[in-house]
Design an enzyme around this catalytic site. Sequence first.
Site, PDB file in Angstrom:
ATOM      1  N   SER A 654     -26.457  23.870 -11.900  1.00  0.00           N
ATOM      2  CA  SER A 654     -27.515  24.680 -11.067  1.00  0.00           C
ATOM      3  C   SER A 654     -28.945  24.001 -10.432  1.00  0.00           C
ATOM      4  O   SER A 654     -29.451  24.393  -9.716  1.00  0.00           O
ATOM      5  CB  SER A 654     -27.857  25.735 -12.116  1.00  0.00           C
ATOM      6  OG  SER A 654     -28.591  25.347 -13.128  1.00  0.00           O
ATOM      7  N   LYS A 697     -35.153  31.721 -15.270  1.00  0.00           N
ATOM      8  CA  LYS A 697     -35.585  30.414 -14.651  1.00  0.00           C
ATOM      9  C   LYS A 697     -36.991  30.845 -13.666  1.00  0.00           C
ATOM     10  O   LYS A 697     -38.012  30.011 -13.914  1.00  0.00           O
ATOM     11  CB  LYS A 697     -34.596  29.878 -13.620  1.00  0.00           C
ATOM     12  CG  LYS A 697     -33.329  29.298 -14.324  1.00  0.00           C
ATOM     13  CD  LYS A 697     -32.369  28.823 -13.407  1.00  0.00           C
ATOM     14  CE  LYS A 697     -31.108  28.521 -14.208  1.00  0.00           C
ATOM     15  NZ  LYS A 697     -30.048  27.988 -13.378  1.00  0.00           N
TER      16      LYS A 697
END
Length: 800
Positions: A654, A697
């Site tokens: 990611s 996040k």
Amino acid sequence: MARALKPEEVRLVIDPQTLGFQSTDEIEELEDQIMAQERAVRALDFGLNFEDLDFHIYVAGTPELGTSFITRSLVELQAKERPTPSDWCYVYNFKDPDTPKAIELPPGKGRELQKDMGDLIENLRQKIPEAFESETYITRKENIIREFNITRAKIFEELEQKVRAEGFILNVEPFGMMIIPAKPDGTPMTPEDVKNLPEEVKESLKRKSEELQKELNATARRIQQLEKDLRKKLKELDREVALNIVGSFIQELREKYAGISGVVDYLLEVQEDIIKHLDDFRQRSAPQPPMPFPMPPTQPSFTRYEVNVFVDNSEKKGAPVIFEPNPTYTNLFGAIERKAQFGALVTDFTMLKAGSLHKANGGFLIVRALDLLKYPFSWENLKRAIKTRKIYLEDLAEQIGLFTTKTLKPEPIPFRAKVILQGDPFIYHLLYLYDETFREVFKIKAHLDIWVDRDEIRTKQFLCAVATMVKREKLLPLEAGALARLVEFSCELSGRQDKLSLELPIILDVIKEASFWAKREEKDSVSREHIQKAIKEREYRANLPEERIQEMIAKDLLKIQVDGTQCGSINGLSVYDLGDYSFGRPTRITVNISLGKEGVVNIEREADLSGKIHTKGVMILAGYLRERFVYDKPLTLTATLCFEQSYGIVEGDSASSAELFALLSALSGIPIYQGIAVTGSVSQKGDIQPVGGINEKIEGFYKVCKAKGLTGKQGVIIPEANVKELMLEEEIVEAIREGKFHIWAISRVEEGVEILTGKPAGERKPDGTYPEDTVFYLVDQKLRELARLARAFAKEEEKK
């Protein structure tokens, strides 16, 4: 095309007025109490109703999905419609005492047989002594003995007359008979008298004595036969008297249990054994003698006539459903218990104890797969019971050879239950691949889903499930606002705006906690604020590690820059998963470049701190550079890529887009604005691909920006494909609405470059070059310069 997301796009907000209910009191309960698990319900319905005992069931799902509740609800529903299974009893085996016999009886008959046998022995212990003390018995016995005595006396009289006629006297002693020569006056001769007789008289006496001795022996044999006949007649008398009593009681029981062949055969064996051991019944309890330390008198044992009700289904209606939380060998397969007696451990058939398999016979056994696999002998013997369709009751220690002392070997009981294993799908796959027997017996997989589409039908079904839980647990009713917040929370659990989570046990926990807060405030119902408080309290109890990391960032112990610009540096986003809580943490990613041949060097990999997926993501960066920039020149580059202040394993791809942006910045020399964090994986062709943990996040970076001061320019770049997964906190939604924070969605690398640098990325021309004043033009020029320097350096080395 890159775009800044609107507040409405980053969080699903449910209007309570659209639900059609004002409270859970108005909502009907879910009919089967199971929401949206059609696939698993269909598989379970087939497995439970399919009578073939080679088709057992594995329910694949996590505890958060309510696996146990769903399984037990469906199984119990099926069990109610089934007939109640048989009772099982263990009785003494008169032919082989070490192998107790198992008897199957209709439900409830086991207790009856146990009571009837107890009453039988109690009655016989009273009636048999009475019969043998009765006048009739005594008279008949005396007549037999008298007849014997008369016959014996007559035989002795005849023998004595014959002996006297020959001049001898018959002497009868307890130890035998003997003949003695007689004098003329009829008195016995002494040895001295015999010695003084003439030789011819002695010879005559000797001949007569030998003939009489033969007659004497024949008479003795005749007397022995008479005594044998006497004993036989007395035994027959005893048997006749006993049979008159025992037979009447046994016949009554045989008529009662006429349809159960095992019981009828057993009663006949009991009758024969009682006749053989009449002396045990003829004894009356002796009074205890007076002693300083009285000892109980020795009494005959009647244990062998008891009935051990091994499995009792007298109180059950329908088939049994047994859930075994601790599937040890003895809990599953039963035990042969022992007791200490005179310093030794002894056992008998009355100390056989049933296990869960015996109790579930004719019904269903539910076991957690992980619990079962902790006990290898339990797992292997369960498979053996399923394959052989018999339950063997054996000592585990004897099975593995720890000791070989003599013990019981009870007759096995037929196994007729369906076994239902519950466990993670991963465990199912492991067992299916590596255990051949598993795939042979657990042929039905009931796979639970983790979410469903959030449409009108499913939303109503979800609200019905909530109402069912509230009423079942007797909690305060939920207002419309609370219901709307629960729908939003379900979407948060699923990680998507268009999905509802099926982790109903977690939702129930939130409802219970919200009800607690409402009661503390003395409210009659649960509002949206109570649901929100319950959610926040759950987070607060688990987020201490996140707070410590945020504190370290705020104190600049962990270096995170959220303003200003810098070349070759960017904020990547990662997720820490603690099991009960997940949170995002920004990480500073830096890139340095130099002339070389190594390409993109992953420092984490060199330090053995890079997982395989992360290493793959870094290798993709080199592929992207080759596809974009080195079609007409060699890649003479060494770029070192590092996660700053990262001391654990880095896994996942990611951060690959953030790493690429930092690499492009370092190559072009154009700084990146540090107030924007990036997440997303990248392909070799430059596509930005979706990642997991998107909400955590974003929220993690927002908290850092808030702590260091919001500037109005900060935000996060995410993949376009992740937009539907956004369920951000309401505080972040409000910050976006006020322009203090931003979320950008991109689908190509070029879009992210323009947001981060403020300059166009550049589109490649037909000749392979890029327009001037673009980021890619500067990258291309830098790589061309490095290639030129490499050639010049190589020529200089050749000259030397």
